[in-house]
Motif scaffolding. Structure first.
Motif, PDB file in Angstrom:
ATOM      1  N   ALA A 188       0.858  -1.147  -0.060  1.00  0.00           N
ATOM      2  CA  ALA A 188      -0.004  -0.155   0.071  1.00  0.00           C
ATOM      3  C   ALA A 188       0.956   1.224   0.159  1.00  0.00           C
ATOM      4  CB  ALA A 188      -0.979  -0.101   1.146  1.00  0.00           C
ATOM      5  N   ALA A 189       1.974   1.172   0.749  1.00  0.00           N
ATOM      6  CA  ALA A 189       2.602   2.304   0.755  1.00  0.00           C
ATOM      7  C   ALA A 189       3.566   2.453  -0.681  1.00  0.00           C
ATOM      8  CB  ALA A 189       3.984   2.180   1.782  1.00  0.00           C
ATOM      9  N   VAL A 190       3.934   1.496  -1.089  1.00  0.00           N
ATOM     10  CA  VAL A 190       4.398   1.626  -2.479  1.00  0.00           C
ATOM     11  C   VAL A 190       3.571   2.265  -3.673  1.00  0.00           C
ATOM     12  CG1 VAL A 190       5.622   0.530  -4.406  1.00  0.00           C
ATOM     13  CG2 VAL A 190       6.218  -0.164  -2.120  1.00  0.00           C
ATOM     14  N   GLN A 191       2.267   1.654  -3.436  1.00  0.00           N
ATOM     15  CA  GLN A 191       1.435   2.244  -4.434  1.00  0.00           C
ATOM     16  C   GLN A 191       0.916   3.668  -4.425  1.00  0.00           C
ATOM     17  OE1 GLN A 191      -1.866  -0.492  -4.168  1.00  0.00           O
ATOM     18  NE2 GLN A 191      -0.803  -2.226  -4.757  1.00  0.00           N
ATOM     19  N   THR A 192       1.218   4.299  -3.242  1.00  0.00           N
ATOM     20  CA  THR A 192       0.926   5.971  -2.987  1.00  0.00           C
ATOM     21  C   THR A 192       2.122   6.704  -3.511  1.00  0.00           C
ATOM     22  OG1 THR A 192       2.056   5.814  -0.613  1.00  0.00           O
ATOM     23  CG2 THR A 192      -0.687   5.237  -1.000  1.00  0.00           C
ATOM     24  N   ILE A 193       3.185   6.137  -4.025  1.00  0.00           N
ATOM     25  CA  ILE A 193       4.181   6.861  -4.589  1.00  0.00           C
ATOM     26  C   ILE A 193       4.138   7.535  -5.542  1.00  0.00           C
ATOM     27  CG2 ILE A 193       6.714   6.878  -4.949  1.00  0.00           C
ATOM     28  CD1 ILE A 193       7.308   4.349  -3.076  1.00  0.00           C
ATOM     29  N   ASP A 194       4.189   8.833  -5.736  1.00  0.00           N
ATOM     30  CA  ASP A 194       4.077   9.381  -7.204  1.00  0.00           C
ATOM     31  C   ASP A 194       4.740   8.871  -8.263  1.00  0.00           C
ATOM     32  OD1 ASP A 194       3.215  11.218  -9.020  1.00  0.00           O
ATOM     33  OD2 ASP A 194       3.835  13.078  -8.138  1.00  0.00           O
ATOM     34  N   ARG A 195       4.254   8.466  -9.097  1.00  0.00           N
ATOM     35  CA  ARG A 195       4.843   7.735 -10.184  1.00  0.00           C
ATOM     36  C   ARG A 195       5.733   8.996 -10.964  1.00  0.00           C
ATOM     37  NH1 ARG A 195       5.753   2.775  -9.130  1.00  0.00           N
ATOM     38  NH2 ARG A 195       3.733   1.994  -8.042  1.00  0.00           N
ATOM     39  N   THR A 196       5.282  10.168 -11.151  1.00  0.00           N
ATOM     40  CA  THR A 196       5.670  11.235 -11.898  1.00  0.00           C
ATOM     41  C   THR A 196       7.076  11.632 -11.237  1.00  0.00           C
ATOM     42  OG1 THR A 196       3.504  12.052 -12.496  1.00  0.00           O
ATOM     43  CG2 THR A 196       5.290  13.517 -12.662  1.00  0.00           C
ATOM     44  N   LEU A 197       6.985  11.780 -10.015  1.00  0.00           N
ATOM     45  CA  LEU A 197       8.169  11.980  -9.266  1.00  0.00           C
ATOM     46  C   LEU A 197       9.356  10.908  -9.552  1.00  0.00           C
ATOM     47  CD1 LEU A 197       9.872  13.307  -7.016  1.00  0.00           C
ATOM     48  CD2 LEU A 197       9.024  11.823  -5.102  1.00  0.00           C
ATOM     49  N   ILE A 198       8.884   9.673  -9.670  1.00  0.00           N
ATOM     50  CA  ILE A 198       9.985   8.419 -10.160  1.00  0.00           C
ATOM     51  C   ILE A 198      10.424   8.517 -11.596  1.00  0.00           C
ATOM     52  CG2 ILE A 198      10.200   5.887 -10.242  1.00  0.00           C
ATOM     53  CD1 ILE A 198       8.205   5.654  -8.010  1.00  0.00           C
ATOM     54  N   ALA A 199       9.596   9.225 -12.311  1.00  0.00           N
ATOM     55  CA  ALA A 199       9.922   9.184 -13.843  1.00  0.00           C
ATOM     56  C   ALA A 199      10.703  10.383 -13.952  1.00  0.00           C
ATOM     57  CB  ALA A 199       8.791   9.387 -14.412  1.00  0.00           C
ATOM     58  N   ASN A 200      10.623  11.486 -13.190  1.00  0.00           N
ATOM     59  CA  ASN A 200      11.499  12.499 -13.073  1.00  0.00           C
ATOM     60  C   ASN A 200      13.076  12.231 -12.620  1.00  0.00           C
ATOM     61  OD1 ASN A 200       9.615  14.241 -14.209  1.00  0.00           O
ATOM     62  ND2 ASN A 200       8.637  15.231 -12.429  1.00  0.00           N
ATOM     63  N   MET A 201      12.819  11.547 -11.616  1.00  0.00           N
ATOM     64  CA  MET A 201      14.272  11.385 -11.191  1.00  0.00           C
ATOM     65  C   MET A 201      14.916  10.331 -11.855  1.00  0.00           C
ATOM     66  SD  MET A 201      13.960  10.900  -6.812  1.00  0.00           S
ATOM     67  CE  MET A 201      15.490  10.667  -6.761  1.00  0.00           C
ATOM     68  N   ARG A 202      14.244   9.509 -12.457  1.00  0.00           N
ATOM     69  CA  ARG A 202      15.003   8.711 -13.558  1.00  0.00           C
ATOM     70  C   ARG A 202      15.609   9.305 -14.743  1.00  0.00           C
ATOM     71  NH1 ARG A 202      10.731   3.596 -13.800  1.00  0.00           N
ATOM     72  NH2 ARG A 202      11.641   2.431 -11.896  1.00  0.00           N
ATOM     73  N   VAL A 203      14.789  10.493 -15.211  1.00  0.00           N
ATOM     74  CA  VAL A 203      15.201  11.239 -16.263  1.00  0.00           C
ATOM     75  C   VAL A 203      16.614  12.113 -15.920  1.00  0.00           C
ATOM     76  CG1 VAL A 203      14.718  13.491 -17.739  1.00  0.00           C
ATOM     77  CG2 VAL A 203      13.074  11.718 -17.154  1.00  0.00           C
ATOM     78  N   LEU A 204      16.484  12.415 -14.615  1.00  0.00           N
ATOM     79  CA  LEU A 204      17.658  13.076 -13.954  1.00  0.00           C
ATOM     80  C   LEU A 204      19.015  11.961 -13.725  1.00  0.00           C
ATOM     81  CD1 LEU A 204      15.983  15.541 -11.632  1.00  0.00           C
ATOM     82  CD2 LEU A 204      17.046  16.129 -13.930  1.00  0.00           C
ATOM     83  N   ALA A 243      18.859   9.191 -11.709  1.00  0.00           N
ATOM     84  CA  ALA A 243      18.854   8.547 -10.448  1.00  0.00           C
ATOM     85  C   ALA A 243      18.948   6.832 -10.817  1.00  0.00           C
ATOM     86  CB  ALA A 243      17.461   8.826  -9.735  1.00  0.00           C
ATOM     87  N   SER A 244      19.614   6.249  -9.979  1.00  0.00           N
ATOM     88  CA  SER A 244      19.753   4.559 -10.185  1.00  0.00           C
ATOM     89  C   SER A 244      18.775   4.329  -9.038  1.00  0.00           C
ATOM     90  CB  SER A 244      21.136   4.536  -9.828  1.00  0.00           C
ATOM     91  OG  SER A 244      21.303   4.875  -8.294  1.00  0.00           O
ATOM     92  N   ARG A 245      18.507   3.017  -9.381  1.00  0.00           N
ATOM     93  CA  ARG A 245      17.861   2.134  -8.399  1.00  0.00           C
ATOM     94  C   ARG A 245      17.990   2.566  -6.903  1.00  0.00           C
ATOM     95  NH1 ARG A 245      16.438  -3.708 -11.334  1.00  0.00           N
ATOM     96  NH2 ARG A 245      15.572  -3.117 -13.027  1.00  0.00           N
ATOM     97  N   THR A 246      19.463   2.513  -6.487  1.00  0.00           N
ATOM     98  CA  THR A 246      19.753   2.743  -5.201  1.00  0.00           C
ATOM     99  C   THR A 246      19.154   3.988  -4.795  1.00  0.00           C
ATOM    100  OG1 THR A 246      21.689   1.245  -5.713  1.00  0.00           O
ATOM    101  CG2 THR A 246      21.657   3.045  -3.656  1.00  0.00           C
ATOM    102  N   ASP A 247      19.266   4.940  -5.770  1.00  0.00           N
ATOM    103  CA  ASP A 247      18.983   6.366  -5.563  1.00  0.00           C
ATOM    104  C   ASP A 247      17.526   6.611  -5.202  1.00  0.00           C
ATOM    105  OD1 ASP A 247      21.504   7.459  -5.628  1.00  0.00           O
ATOM    106  OD2 ASP A 247      21.355   7.773  -7.784  1.00  0.00           O
ATOM    107  N   LEU A 248      16.834   5.602  -6.082  1.00  0.00           N
ATOM    108  CA  LEU A 248      15.210   5.421  -5.767  1.00  0.00           C
ATOM    109  C   LEU A 248      14.845   5.096  -4.532  1.00  0.00           C
ATOM    110  CD1 LEU A 248      14.303   4.797  -9.439  1.00  0.00           C
ATOM    111  CD2 LEU A 248      13.699   7.083  -8.234  1.00  0.00           C
ATOM    112  N   LEU A 249      15.549   4.105  -4.203  1.00  0.00           N
ATOM    113  CA  LEU A 249      15.274   3.406  -3.155  1.00  0.00           C
ATOM    114  C   LEU A 249      15.358   4.091  -1.910  1.00  0.00           C
ATOM    115  CD1 LEU A 249      14.464   0.685  -1.448  1.00  0.00           C
ATOM    116  CD2 LEU A 249      17.024  -0.252  -1.582  1.00  0.00           C
ATOM    117  N   ARG A 250      16.525   4.960  -1.694  1.00  0.00           N
ATOM    118  CA  ARG A 250      17.199   5.742  -0.527  1.00  0.00           C
ATOM    119  C   ARG A 250      16.330   6.815  -0.311  1.00  0.00           C
ATOM    120  NH1 ARG A 250      22.035   5.793  -1.873  1.00  0.00           N
ATOM    121  NH2 ARG A 250      22.264   8.058  -2.868  1.00  0.00           N
TER     122      ARG A 250
END
Length: 279
Positions: free
Chosen positions: A166-182, A184-191
């Motif tokens: 439930a916590a994972v599903q509430t994360i903003d997908r746009t934020l994740i996409a923006n960080m990947r564009v910048l 961010a690695s999987r470790t960065d996303l996790l941290r």
């Protein structure tokens, strides 16, 4: 009064902080006073009611008898062996359940297709009556440590899984996409994204499941064991030693509260990064 005098009359930040501390201390004192009064009234009523007749003593025992029994246990080396067995089962089952839950989250979270495929199977397993699984594990593995650990893991694993999912599903997908564009690695996303977003839900589920892990260990021992707090409670019931039964329940309750307080401290330490509210 001039503007300068009004400004001087206003309480400073330090004064306001000191006033808040005094107010918080008064509230804490009131809360603890009410708690002590309620517990004292309950214990007094229990002592009077339990001592009123032989039947009442047999059914309800008394606080004095329960405290005396706990004192005898604490000075008995064999009791510490039983206590250690229960704690070992609870900790191992707890760790296994949390590990399985996190693995399931890691499998299902990245892909909606995998989530949709596995959802009915996970829901069906979660719907199984967990208390009915204890005899199954006992039949498969006997009264050894493995049967109790697997039973505990089956009980708490789904609690942690659904809370973290439930916590994972509430994360903003746009934020994740923006960080990947910048970049961010999987470790960065996790941290920086997943960790902070899931922290509250994870700690809450861990607090709930820690108590359930201890309860599951006691239930498994109650059904079939030759040591442990559950065994002592079952033995007390069979021999009509009500003080033993209640003493075992009290010890389990105290251990559960201690585990919860430990997790609260861990949560506070891990939450220091959160911004504090401004005045």
């Amino acid at each position: 009064m001039t503007a300068v005098q009004e400004a001087a009359a206003r309480p400073t930040g330090a004064a306001r902080a000191d006033a808040r501390r005094r107010q918080a201390a008064r509230r804490t004192a009131i809360v603890w006073t009410v708690r002590v009064v309620l517990v004292g009234a309950f214990v007094a009523a229990w002592q009077v009611g339990g001592s009123s007749s032989t039947y009442a003593t047999l059914v309800f025992s008394t606080p004095a008898a329960v405290v005396q029994r706990i004192g005898q246990w604490l000075t008995d080396g064999s009791w510490w062996v039983s206590f250690g067995a229960t704690l070992q089962e609870a900790v191992l089952g707890y760790l296994l359940g949390v590990a399985v839950a996190l693995v399931l989250v890691a499998i299902t979270a990245p892909s909606r297709l995998v989530t949709r495929f596995l959802a009915p199977f996970i829901a069906a397993l979660n719907a199984l009556p967990k208390i009915a699984l204890a005899p199954v594990f006992i039949l498969l593995f006997g009264t050894r440590l493995e049967s109790k650990v697997l039973f505990i893991a089956s009980l708490i694993g789904f609690m942690v899984f659904y809370a973290v999912s439930a916590a994972v599903q509430t994360i903003d997908r746009t934020l994740i996409a923006n960080m990947r564009v910048l970049g961010a690695s999987r470790t960065d996303l996790l941290r920086n994204v997943y960790g902070p977003a899931m922290l509250g839900q994870v700690i809450a589920s861990l607090r709930v499941s820690s108590a359930w892990a201890l309860l599951a260990a006691v239930i498994a021992e109650y059904l079939a064991a030759n040591q442990g707090l559950g065994y002592l409670i079952a033995h007390g019931q069979q021999t009509f030693a009500t003080a033993d039964v209640i003493a075992g329940i009290v010890v389990v309750a105290f251990v559960a509260v201690a585990l919860d307080r430990i997790l609260v401290v861990v949560e506070r330490r891990l939450s220091r990064w959160r911004p504090q509210p401004t005045e």
